[in-house]
Design an enzyme around this catalytic site. Structure first.
Site, mmCIF file in Angstrom:
data_model
loop_
_atom_site.group_PDB
_atom_site.id
_atom_site.type_symbol
_atom_site.label_atom_id
_atom_site.label_comp_id
_atom_site.label_asym_id
_atom_site.label_seq_id
_atom_site.Cartn_x
_atom_site.Cartn_y
_atom_site.Cartn_z
ATOM 1 N N SER A 75 6.968 5.576 2.456
ATOM 2 C CA SER A 75 8.311 5.733 1.924
ATOM 3 C C SER A 75 8.887 7.086 2.337
ATOM 4 O O SER A 75 8.933 7.386 3.528
ATOM 5 C CB SER A 75 8.316 5.528 0.408
ATOM 6 O OG SER A 75 9.622 5.353 -0.075
ATOM 7 N N ASP A 127 11.835 -5.443 1.940
ATOM 8 C CA ASP A 127 11.732 -4.191 1.194
ATOM 9 C C ASP A 127 13.045 -3.930 0.443
ATOM 10 O O ASP A 127 14.077 -3.700 1.067
ATOM 11 C CB ASP A 127 11.433 -3.041 2.160
ATOM 12 C CG ASP A 127 11.064 -1.753 1.466
ATOM 13 O OD1 ASP A 127 11.546 -1.508 0.339
ATOM 14 O OD2 ASP A 127 10.302 -0.965 2.062
ATOM 15 N N HIS A 160 8.274 -3.302 -0.786
ATOM 16 C CA HIS A 160 7.988 -1.867 -0.687
ATOM 17 C C HIS A 160 6.574 -1.612 -1.201
ATOM 18 O O HIS A 160 6.363 -1.099 -2.302
ATOM 19 C CB HIS A 160 9.029 -1.086 -1.502
ATOM 20 C CG HIS A 160 9.100 0.361 -1.148
ATOM 21 N ND1 HIS A 160 9.522 0.811 0.085
ATOM 22 C CD2 HIS A 160 8.817 1.468 -1.871
ATOM 23 C CE1 HIS A 160 9.497 2.125 0.107
ATOM 24 N NE2 HIS A 160 9.059 2.550 -1.075
#
Length: 188
Positions: A75, A127, A160
């Protein structure tokens, strides 16, 4: 990879705009998840300097050449890896980004001579936090700046998170850029 030393730094805790100003571990202030929000990234320079200092310490204290170091992150940790790894004065072995993006474009300057640094960007198509389109845009933007070895590995349906296939691809990438040494006497 028993021959690899892994250092896993943690971001400092600081107020994050996207988190309603509440403190959380963060490499820089995240003000939004859209492209324009990724331009300034208050605090990214300090985090870059912190990672550069860690790399420098490993180089000086343990005689590990930069060519035997890699950066990896998930991330916004992956975003920091791109920003840091491509602005170092010396080329690292490679950069691994998982569900990340290119941040801080307004302050970023690519270091000449590291355009061939291998980059593997792993990203899921579903995501909801860092949209898959940001992976493509990151690659396009960095290729416009001169990056030549940027690969995106797509995982249909992945959100994610991490999945086993992605972890295996990450391991394969790391083994390719950091193979075992035949001679353990590293030279600087």
């Amino acid at each position: 990879m028993p021959y690899v030393k892994f250092i896993l730094p943690t971001a400092t805790t600081q107020p994050v705009t996207l988190n309603m100003g509440m403190a959380m571990p963060s490499w820089y202030d995240i003000v939004g998840l859209d492209e324009r929000s990724n331009e300034k990234c208050h605090g990214i320079l300090q985090s870059r300097d912190r990672i550069q200092s860690l790399l420098h310490s490993e180089h000086v204290d343990h005689r590990i050449p930069y060519s035997r170091m890699a950066l990896a992150g998930f991330s916004h940790g992956g975003a920091l890896c791109l920003y840091t790894g491509l602005s170092l004065s010396l080329k690292v072995a490679g950069i691994l980004v998982m569900s990340g993006y290119f941040a801080g474009a307004s302050s970023f300057q690519l270091t000449p001579g590291i355009e061939e640094t291998p980059i593997l960007h792993c990203h899921g198509t579903q995501d909801p936090i860092v949209d898959y389109s940001l992976a493509k845009k990151s690659k396009d933007l960095l290729e416009q700046k001169g990056i030549k070895n940027y690969t995106i590995k797509t995982y249909p349906g992945m959100q994610h998170t991490l999945i086993q296939e992605e972890l295996q691809d990450a391991l394969t990438f790391l083994q390719s850029i950091l193979p075992p040494l035949k001679d353990h006497n590293l030279e600087l």
